[in-house]
Design an enzyme around this catalytic site. Structure first.
Site, short mmCIF file in Angstrom:
data_model
loop_
_atom_site.label_atom_id
_atom_site.label_comp_id
_atom_site.label_asym_id
_atom_site.label_seq_id
_atom_site.Cartn_x
_atom_site.Cartn_y
_atom_site.Cartn_z
N ALA A 74 0.91 -1.14 0.07
CA ALA A 74 -0.04 0.01 0.21
C ALA A 74 0.95 1.16 -0.07
O ALA A 74 1.99 1.04 0.16
CB ALA A 74 -0.83 0.00 1.37
N GLY A 90 0.50 -5.19 0.62
CA GLY A 90 -0.66 -5.06 -0.38
C GLY A 90 -0.50 -5.90 -1.77
O GLY A 90 -1.29 -6.27 -2.53
N GLU A 123 -0.71 -9.30 -1.75
CA GLU A 123 -2.30 -9.54 -1.53
C GLU A 123 -2.84 -9.47 -2.84
O GLU A 123 -3.66 -10.30 -3.30
CB GLU A 123 -2.94 -8.52 -0.51
CG GLU A 123 -2.59 -8.84 0.89
CD GLU A 123 -3.06 -7.72 1.87
OE1 GLU A 123 -2.82 -6.64 1.80
OE2 GLU A 123 -3.71 -8.21 2.79
N GLU A 181 3.20 -5.85 7.34
CA GLU A 181 2.41 -5.03 7.92
C GLU A 181 2.64 -4.58 9.32
O GLU A 181 2.84 -3.80 9.97
CB GLU A 181 0.67 -5.22 7.56
CG GLU A 181 0.45 -4.79 6.30
CD GLU A 181 0.94 -6.05 5.10
OE1 GLU A 181 1.63 -6.91 5.54
OE2 GLU A 181 0.16 -6.03 4.19
C1 3H9 Z 1 0.26 -2.38 3.25
O1 3H9 Z 1 0.70 -2.97 2.24
C2 3H9 Z 1 -0.84 -2.57 3.86
C3 3H9 Z 1 -2.02 -3.50 3.12
O2 3H9 Z 1 -1.87 -4.84 3.50
C4 3H9 Z 1 -3.43 -3.11 3.28
C5 3H9 Z 1 -3.94 -1.91 2.65
C6 3H9 Z 1 -5.31 -1.75 2.67
N1 3H9 Z 1 4.76 3.33 -0.06
O3 3H9 Z 1 13.44 1.97 0.69
P1 3H9 Z 1 13.69 2.54 -0.48
C7 3H9 Z 1 9.31 4.70 -0.99
S1 3H9 Z 1 1.43 -2.01 4.26
C8 3H9 Z 1 5.16 4.73 -0.11
O4 3H9 Z 1 14.77 3.77 -0.21
P2 3H9 Z 1 14.82 0.28 -1.35
C9 3H9 Z 1 10.38 5.27 -0.14
O5 3H9 Z 1 9.93 6.07 0.85
C10 3H9 Z 1 2.84 -1.69 3.06
N2 3H9 Z 1 6.45 5.04 -0.35
O6 3H9 Z 1 14.14 1.53 -1.59
C11 3H9 Z 1 11.42 6.00 -0.95
O7 3H9 Z 1 11.04 7.09 -1.28
P3 3H9 Z 1 12.30 8.21 -1.50
C12 3H9 Z 1 3.68 -2.90 3.29
C13 3H9 Z 1 7.16 3.87 -0.34
O8 3H9 Z 1 14.92 -0.30 -2.51
C14 3H9 Z 1 11.43 4.96 -2.21
O9 3H9 Z 1 10.18 4.48 -2.25
N3 3H9 Z 1 4.70 -2.59 2.44
C15 3H9 Z 1 6.65 2.48 -0.05
O10 3H9 Z 1 15.82 0.00 -0.07
C16 3H9 Z 1 12.61 3.80 -2.31
O11 3H9 Z 1 12.56 3.01 -1.12
C17 3H9 Z 1 5.96 -2.48 3.04
O12 3H9 Z 1 6.07 -2.08 4.20
C18 3H9 Z 1 5.37 2.32 0.18
N4 3H9 Z 1 4.95 1.23 0.63
O13 3H9 Z 1 13.75 -0.68 -0.72
C19 3H9 Z 1 7.18 -2.07 1.98
N5 3H9 Z 1 7.82 1.65 -0.07
O14 3H9 Z 1 13.23 7.85 -2.37
C20 3H9 Z 1 8.06 -0.78 2.49
C21 3H9 Z 1 8.88 2.30 -0.26
O15 3H9 Z 1 11.47 9.60 -1.69
N6 3H9 Z 1 9.12 -0.71 1.82
N7 3H9 Z 1 8.38 3.78 -0.72
O16 3H9 Z 1 12.93 8.32 0.09
C22 3H9 Z 1 10.29 -1.32 1.75
O17 3H9 Z 1 10.32 -2.20 2.42
C23 3H9 Z 1 11.30 -0.99 1.04
O18 3H9 Z 1 11.13 0.26 0.47
C24 3H9 Z 1 11.59 -1.61 -0.32
C25 3H9 Z 1 12.55 -1.02 -1.43
C26 3H9 Z 1 11.81 -3.23 0.08
C27 3H9 Z 1 10.33 -1.82 -0.89
#
Ligand code: 3H9
Length: 696
Positions: free
Chosen positions: A61, A100, A103, A123
């Site tokens: 998400a 998400g 999902e 999450e």
């Molecule tokens: C969910 O999904 C709820 C659902 O079950 C239900 C919904 C109804 N959203 O980390 P990085 C941005 S809860 C917005 O440096 P990497 C991040 O801020 C969610 N932005 O890169 C950064 O921005 P900036 C479950 C996001 O390669 C840029 O992307 N998902 C999101 O080291 C690059 O990120 C998670 O918890 C996001 N979801 O790692 C995943 N994710 O460049 C969370 C990233 O402006 N994310 N950004 O600073 C991660 O674990 C890592 O970001 C990921 C990439 C592994 C994806």
């Protein structure tokens, strides 16, 4: 350009998501998916491939929408539409398929992943639980016990394990997700396969005993966080309901968690880490493939292992060949451990040690190094001598870094003829494990040297935080202050064990006296001895700590400090004579003890931390409050679900903290000198969060 497009191509239709950086499920992506599934229904294609462009499949998400009013279409409805398709939809996955994103993939009828794909439901690490069917579809795919582990741990799962678990149907070594998805779609067409909907799979069951064991396990590992147990219970409750009712149930539990302060704190921590990594300069890094390291002690070995893991070539210099060999053996042992834990392959380990690492005693071996990190004894004369030698042997343009934890980097840079190339890189021990890296920018450090330090941190997977120069930089300067507050509590009547208990009650893994025992009590003792001559007479000395050291009680390494470490209690049990020893010190100093409850102990400990942090901000040592949070979270065990000291202060209210400090200052105005910034923010009813917003 639209963030989701539908591309008809004969029998196969492509649903393509392209929403950089990580294809998060923003309102636009959700709407785009819904439109694309409609376009597929209307098209002649018989099977759809859903994949993403860019570095990853949907990573979850859109976290930046959290805390705001939800905007339709809602994700569970989008996924229901994908799953309801009468023609098969295959998800072709690459990168990090999280939350998400997974999902969505579970709503598709088949899942193929590229080698190297990682999946997970993280999450709970954000104080949430899966909110778009994850708690109901995953157990139907892989069983209750395994789903419970995946959901309540929030861990990322590698492709092979995901296949094994049954989250993925197949793995592909194709070059990209579109190619992998196309091959899989053709297979489905040939076999005439129909959609298989996880929501239609009968719900698995669990016995009462097995459930009780599962709940007990999750409760133990959750360490006071509510989300993991809530996620487990919601999953189990839902499995006994009809699927649509279970989805409603999941949604309301998800939305309830969205309102918790833990969720706000954990998401603050997520963005604080990423905001810290934003470089404070606009420059391109210098290339850095060949890294030199001076000093092969614990720190030098850890840095060497971190550099090797990042794919860099390492030359380590020690004072003689015997010491160099010892360092090599230590690094080899660390990497063997990594192989044992499955973090590194044997072949990679061998290549690192044999081809990319050398250790010796001749500085001349550093003549071709791009970046040299000094990690010798923490003493100005010793470090300056190392930098004089580096200045002689290193090529022009090489970055020269010092891993000092409190010394003045300007003074170190000053002994070279190239102070613009010198920077501080404060690693935390063990440096191959701890994620924090304070990047200490000296007076004349060149912007591209700063950029190189940030690029190195990224290559090593570290959380980089820029710091200006002061004694101890951001983290150790704060540590000294809140530790001192703890010492004052003990001098005034609290027991060290009570302080440790109160502090661990906040969620820290250890209290200050447990940390002291671990680090070695002789370290603080030596610092106090060194500073004795210049100490301000108003400073209060923890004489009880000195007495322990003078009795040979150095902490864990001598088997006794505040705690006793032996076969009976390897993690330590309170030494029975410590309270008497402290009482004797109080009486020698003429102090009348009073009692403190745990709440006052916590208030004082945290007030000292926040007050010092505000001074660090005011002096420009830290660029923004969230950087301080990132430092304390990653280097000092600050409980992540409280977001870091600045976020915590905002939630408690700055006016309350100021009132506390003013009341403590009545007894000790020297230690409790109020930060002017903290006073100003509180009087204006403002928060640290506002300063974060300003700096972004
Ligand atoms: C969910 O999904 C709820 C659902 O079950 C239900 C919904 C109804 N959203 O980390 P990085 C941005 S809860 C917005 O440096 P990497 C991040 O801020 C969610 N932005 O890169 C950064 O921005 P900036 C479950 C996001 O390669 C840029 O992307 N998902 C999101 O080291 C690059 O990120 C998670 O918890 C996001 N979801 O790692 C995943 N994710 O460049 C969370 C990233 O402006 N994310 N950004 O600073 C991660 O674990 C890592 O970001 C990921 C990439 C592994 C994806």
């Amino acid at each position: 350009m639209s963030v989701v497009r539908y591309e008809p191509a004969g029998e196969i239709g492509y649903i393509v998501v392209n929403s950089p950086p990580v294809n998060a499920l923003s309102a636009a992506v959700r709407q785009g998916l819904l439109d694309a599934i409609g376009a597929f229904a209307a098209d002649e294609a018989r099977v759809a491939v859903l994949y993403c462009e860019g570095r990853t499949f949907i990573a979850g998400a859109d976290i930046s929408e959290f805390g705001k009013a939800p905007v339709p279409p809602f994700l569970p409805d989008v996924i229901a539409a994908i799953e309801a398709s009468t023609k098969p939809v295959i998800a072709a996955l690459h990168g990090t398929v999280l939350g998400g994103g997974l999902e969505v993939a579970l709503g598709a009828h088949g899942r193929i992943g590229l080698n190297g794909t990682r999946v997970g439901l993280p999450e709970v690490t954000l104080g949430l639980m899966p909110g778009a069917g994850g708690t109901q579809r995953l157990p139907r795919a892989i069983g209750i016990e395994k789903a419970a582990e995946v959901i309540t741990s929030g861990r990322q799962i590698g492709a092979a394990e995901a296949l094994d678990l049954g989250i993925l149907d197949a793995l592909s070594d194709a070059a990209d997700a579109r190619t992998a998805g196309t091959a899989e779609a053709q297979r489905w067409l040939e076999e005439g396969r129909a959609p298989r909907r996880l929501s239609e799979v009968p719900a698995p069951g669990i016995t009462d005993d097995a459930l009780a064991a599962l709940r007990a396990k999750v409760d133990r590992t959750a360490r006071g966080q509510v989300a993991p147990l809530r996620a487990l219970d919601t999953m189990i409750e839902g499995l006994s309901m009809p699927f649509p009712a279970a989805m409603q149930h999941e949604r309301s539990a998800f939305l309830a968690l969205m309102q918790t302060p833990e969720r706000a704190a954990l998401i603050h921590a997520f963005f604080a880490e990423r905001a810290a990594a934003q470089m404070p300069v606009n420059a391109r890094p210098r290339p850095f493939q060949r890294v030199g390291i001076i000093g092969g002690g614990t720190m030098g070995q850890g840095i060497a292992a971190a550099a090797l893991n990042a794919g860099l070539d390492v030359t380590l210099i020690e004072r003689d060949q015997a010491a160099a060999d010892k360092a090599l053996a230590g690094i080899a042992r660390m990497q063997d451990e990594a192989v044992k834990r499955g973090k590194l392959s044997q072949a990679d380990r061998d290549a690192m040690i044999q081809d990319r690492f050398q250790a010796g005693s001749d500085y001349a071996a550093l003549s071709e190094s791009d970046l040299v990190i000094e990690a010798v004894f923490e003493n100005m004369d010793v470090k300056q001598q190392v930098f004089r030698e580096l200045d002689q042997v290193c090529r022009p343009g090489a970055v020269l870094a010092t891993n000092t934890s409190y010394l003045d980097v300007d003074q170190i840079a000053g002994v070279t003829g190239r102070p613009q190339d010198v920077i501080g890189l404060h690693f935390f021990s063990p440096a191959n494990v701890m994620r924090l890296l304070e990047i200490v920018i000296a007076e004349v450090t060149a912007p591209d040297v700063v950029a190189t330090a940030f690029a190195l941190a990224k290559a090593m997977g570290k959380i980089a935080v820029p710091s200006g120069i002061c004694d101890g930089f951001i983290g150790n300067r704060m540590l000294l202050t809140y530790r001192t507050a703890a010492d004052h509590l003990v001098l005034d009547g609290a027991s060290p064990f009570q302080v440790d208990r109160a502090v661990t009650g906040l969620g820290f893994p250890m209290g200050p006296y447990q940390v002291g025992d671990l680090a070695g009590l002789d370290i603080g003792y030596a610092t106090r001895q060194r500073k004795a001559a210049t100490r301000d007479p108003r400073e209060r000395v923890p004489v009880f700590a000195d007495r322990l050291v003078e009795a040979g009680r150095l902490g864990r390494k001598s088997g006794q400090g505040y705690y006793i470490y032996d076969a009976e209690s390897p993690k330590g049990r309170p030494a029975p004579d410590v309270d008497d020893l402290v009482a004797q010190v109080r009486s020698d100093l003429g102090l009348t003890p009073r009692s403190f409850d745990d709440e006052e102990i916590r208030d004082r400990y945290m007030a000292a931390m926040v007050n010092e942090a505000a001074k660090i901000l005011d002096e420009g040592i830290a660029a923004k409050p969230s950087d301080i949070d990132a430092v304390l979270l990653h280097g000092y065990g600050f409980p992540r679900h409280k977001g870091g000291p600045m976020h915590w202060a905002d939630t408690v209210g700055l006016d309350r903290i100021v009132a506390n400090i003013l009341s403590y200052a009545a007894d000790d105005p020297y230690f409790w000198a109020l930060s002017p910034l903290l006073e100003k923010l509180a009087s204006e009813g403002r928060s640290f969060a506002e300063l974060n917003a300003k700096s972004s």
